[in-house]
Design an enzyme around this catalytic site. Structure first.
Site, mmCIF file in Angstrom:
data_model
loop_
_atom_site.group_PDB
_atom_site.id
_atom_site.type_symbol
_atom_site.label_atom_id
_atom_site.label_comp_id
_atom_site.label_asym_id
_atom_site.label_seq_id
_atom_site.Cartn_x
_atom_site.Cartn_y
_atom_site.Cartn_z
ATOM 1 N N ASP A 36 61.219 39.722 58.775
ATOM 2 C CA ASP A 36 62.223 39.139 57.883
ATOM 3 C C ASP A 36 63.501 39.974 57.730
ATOM 4 O O ASP A 36 63.428 41.186 57.517
ATOM 5 C CB ASP A 36 61.646 38.973 56.480
ATOM 6 C CG ASP A 36 60.333 38.246 56.442
ATOM 7 O OD1 ASP A 36 59.884 37.777 57.493
ATOM 8 O OD2 ASP A 36 59.736 38.160 55.353
ATOM 9 N N GLU A 68 57.835 31.601 50.576
ATOM 10 C CA GLU A 68 58.317 32.960 50.781
ATOM 11 C C GLU A 68 59.843 32.974 50.850
ATOM 12 O O GLU A 68 60.484 31.946 51.039
ATOM 13 C CB GLU A 68 57.745 33.561 52.081
ATOM 14 C CG GLU A 68 56.246 33.728 52.094
ATOM 15 C CD GLU A 68 55.740 34.454 53.332
ATOM 16 O OE1 GLU A 68 55.014 35.444 53.165
ATOM 17 O OE2 GLU A 68 56.079 34.032 54.450
#
Length: 975
Positions: free
Chosen positions: A33, A207
């Site tokens: 990420d 998320e």
């Protein structure tokens, strides 16, 4: 000994197979990420989830890269490291322009990051701050700032300033919803609201949220966009990012669409966890986005270069807009305009008729990184599909096409090349998304790189991103149509130059030294020191006297500093060293003599940010210099300086100082270190070989036969360096494990015989962890905390000898060299109860009740094993797992001399299996867990002797146990 004959060729970084040429990738290691993105002073900062020691997901760090255009990236040192409180999961960063946090210094705005601290059992939110544009960070002492409310999956905070309500906002996820918090100062947070339990896609865990305002059609109307990634549950079947459009008042987000409406940021398989940059100046005005170009279905298993140097890439950065399309407000994304800088001279066509049997349109064109920009007419034709085949060769191709029958844009990567090596990953698939022509025109803008295709259709109304892994020779291109002719209104084909990526220079980092220059005054003057005030400290106060009326001065070398030597005790003043970053082992030692007055004449370690005196020392009313030790490990990475003060004017009104060592060499090996070849010194950060060419060898006088030797090794200009063991006294016969900057770890003997090698990327100025486990003829080598040995050989040349260090053709720095007889990959060992010793056979525990040796290593599902022997007449010993910190809640599997193997824990019913167990006999225990299932294997058996389902404890720490006796544990390994 000469090891040059065993070198291998250096890898040409950034030209490896599958390495993208205009997408960001880390030089080495794993990435997922994007995190903490902000813009400041003409530079875009990108942080990201990073595991530098392998190419699969591991303990998360924050990597850091900086760019002036989001294309050419400079890689900076790791920003945030995991610690005993947990890993550094995803988060964000802001420029605290008005210093609401109070972290700023010298009138400059600090950078404040908020991140999820993934601890042993819970996730909470913590902050860190930087006063050098994100190069170095200090974790806030008051962490966590948002404690866990008793929830799972509580993570990924995105922080921003809400101008209308004059407060900071953080949005984060809690399993299947987002939560909003508010703060005046980034340190104190108040829960505000939640959103999403009944909105959007709930096919997986939510998320990486983001929320931001955008103008609709560039006009006066503003709507708020909320991003939420979900894994799994995307339209493409794996990880994906959805968005909501609505309103936000500083506390509550209100969805403008029906709760069941689902909108995807990208309709391909490989654009996940994307977020936007903060602090973009209003003069720019863009909302800029980047995503992780992979999918959790196969992320850890995708093909990479043969040397396994790196894995994962980011998408091309994109500009986001809101536009009204067919009466609905939709998100539109297009590549940043900066991408145009990479374009070469394009080839262009207009009004071409493409026929089903025309396969030669691009017959002479080949490429692996380019841009296609096409417009197709869809009226007056019975065509069923049309588009491109990219990266073609042999039987490989990736199709990007419009399915006119179903009004869908599609990517077909079923024949695109190599596949991830895990089962049922869904990679070889066709991805599709609904798309209608605009005025009978379908537009495709396609970006092709070494391992990806990105499609922006109809001016960014629809985006699709997919990873592909074609052979290097698959570089053809085809234009095709099926069912009928199609008119190509316009087409541009443009090769793209490679963007650059490099390591930051010392000048860019504005790096401070990791220690003090002229730390022992051996220049004979005050070179490197600043006279702040008074006249107590002058260069003439650096002296080389050896005797005083009461004895010897006892300086370390020739010179030392004395504030009385020029004008006696009357002068006063203050002296400061240059600023430095506290590094190495964090320990400082120095010599101090003179008067005893801790308030008026002293030496102190000061924190540079606020001048706080962290440690102080004074003399003892004796001229003789005495060694003083400070353990400053809690301030590692902090910018500091040494201050010497003399404000005393009476008797003994002076101070003597010498040999200030910062972060010096740390080792538990006893005896002296002796230089056999080359030059060695105790430098800042560890023991360093200083020869620029040839061999350098130093040996400790300590010897060993069966042992674990481990430590840190950092190349700083040398070609190869490593650990010596089982050496004779003159280093003519030994084993050596070398880390070679040409890209290999090697186990060899002094006669140049190579026993084993392991290919991996090795970079200068990077610290690597090396471990050797020697047991009789067997030698195992572990690298960067690897669970399994990278080299495992048997050799009988030498069974015992001295330990040492070796460097070849330039300097290396060695630190934390430890030798023990206990082999384990558990970290942070401590004992909450009982007594534990190191013995020749392993770790020995003694207890009249329960004795625990615990670690900070945690896990939920795993394989965990070790060897145990009870050396007393009665007693038990075994493995502890899923434990709390104090070992009051846990599972334990014991070998008990009463004749059983027992699974037990506080508040649990014992489960036992009858076995034959004798004192002074080694037995092997192994535990395998999967959710609530616990299987116990005994002494190499293929079937479990205990098979239990219990969910009392789901995760926790690992350790070992001894009960009511004495036992020895060895080879305690968690997989």
């Amino acid at each position: 000994m000469n090891l040059t004959d065993t070198k291998v060729p250096t890898t040409n970084a950034y030209s490896e197979l599958y390495r993208p040429q205009f997408h960001y990738t880390p030089e080495h290691g794993w990435m997922n990420d994007p995190n903490g993105m902000f813009y400041l002073d003409g530079e875009y900062h990108l942080f990201y989830q990073h595991y530098p020691y392998d190419i699969v997901w591991g303990p998360m760090h924050w990597g850091h890269a900086v760019s002036k255009d989001m294309l050419h990236w400079t890689q900076y040192p790791i920003a945030l490291y995991p610690d005993d409180t947990g890993m550094i999961f995803s988060g964000s960063a802001v420029v605290d322009t008005h210093n609401t946090s109070g972290f700023g210094i010298d009138g400059k705005a600090p950078i404040v990051a908020i991140y999820t601290r993934n601890g042993t059992t819970v996730q909470d939110q913590s902050i860190a701050y930087s006063n050098d544009k994100g190069t170095t960070w200090k974790k806030y002492e008051g962490n966590p700032v948002i404690p866990n409310p008793g929830a799972t999956d509580f993570r990924d905070p995105k922080m921003f300033w809400h101008e209308a309500s004059k407060q900071w906002i953080t949005v984060l996820v809690q399993h299947d919803r987002v939560k909003f918090y508010t703060s005046p100062n980034l340190k104190t947070w108040t829960y505000a609201s939640e959103f999403g339990t009944n909105d959007g896609s709930h096919g997986g865990v939510w998320e990486c949220p983001d929320v931001f305002p955008l103008k609709v059609d560039g006009g006066a109307t503003t709507k708020w966009v909320l991003f939420v990634s979900t894994n799994p549950g995307s339209q493409a079947g794996g990880s994906g990012t959805q968005y909501f459009i609505g309103d936000f008042d500083g506390k509550t987000f209100t969805n403008s669409n029906p709760p069941a409406a689902i909108n995807w940021v990208d309709h391909g398989s490989d654009n996940y966890a994307g977020v936007t940059w903060s602090n973009i100046p209003s003069s720019d005005g863009r909302r800029l986005f980047i995503g992780w170009m992979s999918c959790w279905n196969y992320a850890c298993n995708t093909p990479t270069d043969p040397a396994k140097t790196w894995r994962s890439a980011m998408t091309v950065p994109r500009e986001l807009e809101l536009k009204t399309i067919n009466g609905e407000i939709k998100l539109v994304a297009n590549p940043i305009t900066e991408l145009n800088k990479l374009r070469r001279t394009p080839l262009k066509w207009t009004n071409e008729t493409i026929t089903p049997d025309d396969n030669n349109f691009f017959d002479s064109i080949q490429g692996k990184q380019y841009e296609l920009d096409a417009e197709f007419k869809t009226d007056n034709t019975n065509v069923t599909e049309f588009g491109f085949k990219v990266r073609t060769g042999d039987s490989q191709y990736t199709k990007i096409f419009y399915d006119k029958v179903n009004s869908q844009l599609k990517i077909d990567r079923t024949e695109s090349g190599a596949l991830p090596n895990n089962a049922n990953n869904g990679f070889a698939a066709v991805h599709a998304a609904a798309l209608l022509p605009n005025d009978h025109i379908i537009k495709m803008r396609i970006l092709v790189d070494a391992n990806s295709v990105e499609v922006f259709a109809n001016d960014g109304q629809l985006c699709m991103t997919d990873s592909i892994f074609p052979d290097d020779t698959s570089n053809g291109l085809e234009l095709y149509t099926i069912g009928d002719d199609v008119t190509l209104k316009s087409l541009s084909y443009c090769l793209l130059n490679s963007a650059t990526s490099r390591q930051a220079s010392a000048e860019e980092l504005k790096m401070l030294p990791e220690g003090i220059s002229n730390h022992d005054f051996e220049t004979g003057d005050l070179t490197g020191w600043e006279i702040v005030s008074g006249d107590a400290f002058k260069s003439s106060n650096v002296v080389l006297d050896t005797d005083w009326w009461g004895g010897k001065y006892g300086q370390y070398n020739t010179y030392f500093l004395s504030s009385c030597k020029e004008d006696g005790d009357t002068p006063t003043g203050e002296l400061r060293s240059e600023k430095f970053v506290l590094a190495g082992n964090g320990k400082i030692d120095l010599q101090v003599g003179g008067g005893n007055d801790i308030n008026n004449e002293y030496v102190t370690l000061c924190r540079a940010s606020d001048g706080k005196e962290l440690f102080k020392a004074t003399g003892s009313n004796s001229e003789t210099l005495q060694r003083v030790y400070w353990d400053a490990t809690e301030y590692l990475g902090t910018t500091c300086y040494i201050k010497i003060v003399d404000n005393s004017t009476g008797g003994w009104g002076h101070i003597n100082v010498d040999d200030i060592n910062v972060g010096r060499f740390d080792s538990n090996l006893t005896g002296d270190w002796v230089g056999i070849e080359g030059n060695w010194e105790n430098a800042t950060g560890g023991k360093m070989s200083t020869n620029t060419e040839g061999n350098s060898i130093c040996l400790s006088t300590q010897t060993g036969s069966n042992f674990v030797m481990e430590g840190d090794i950092k190349p700083v200009g040398g070609a190869a360096g490593g650990f010596i063991f089982r050496s004779n006294s003159n280093a003519s016969q030994f084993y050596c494990t070398m880390v070679d900057t040409s890209g290999v770890v090697r186990l060899c003997k002094s006669d140049k015989t190579v026993l084993g090698t392991y290919d991996t990327s090795i970079s200068s100025d990077t610290t690597y962890k090396l471990k050797i486990v020697a047991n009789e003829m067997n030698i195992k080598v572990y690298f960067n905390n690897s669970t399994d040995p990278i080299i495992n050989v048997n050799d009988t040349s030498s069974r015992s000898g001295q330990f040492g260090l070796s460097a070849l053709d330039g300097p290396f720095i060695f630190q934390s060299i430890k030798v023990s007889t206990f082999n384990t990959n558990l970290k942070g060992l401590y004992s909450p109860s009982g007594v534990w010793f190191d013995t020749a056979s392993g770790k020995q525990g003694v207890s009249t009740n329960n004795s625990f040796l615990m670690s900070t290593t945690t896990g939920d599902d795993f394989s965990y094993e070790g060897d145990f022997v009870v050396t007393s007449a009665i007693g038990a010993t075994g493995l502890v797992f899923r434990s709390d910190e104090s070992a009051t809640k846990f599972y334990c599997v014991n070998i008990d001399l009463s004749g059983v193997v027992k699974l037990w824990g506080p508040g649990l019913s014992d489960t036992t299996a009858i076995v034959t167990v004798k004192p002074n006999t080694v037995y092997h225990l192994k535990v395998v867990t999967s959710n609530k299932n616990i299987q116990v294997y005994f002494d190499g058996g293929k079937e479990p002797i205990l098979n239990v389902n219990d969910s009392t404890y789901k995760t926790g720490r690992f350790g070992i146990n001894v009960w009511n006796g004495t036992a020895i544990a060895q080879n305690i390994i968690k997989h």
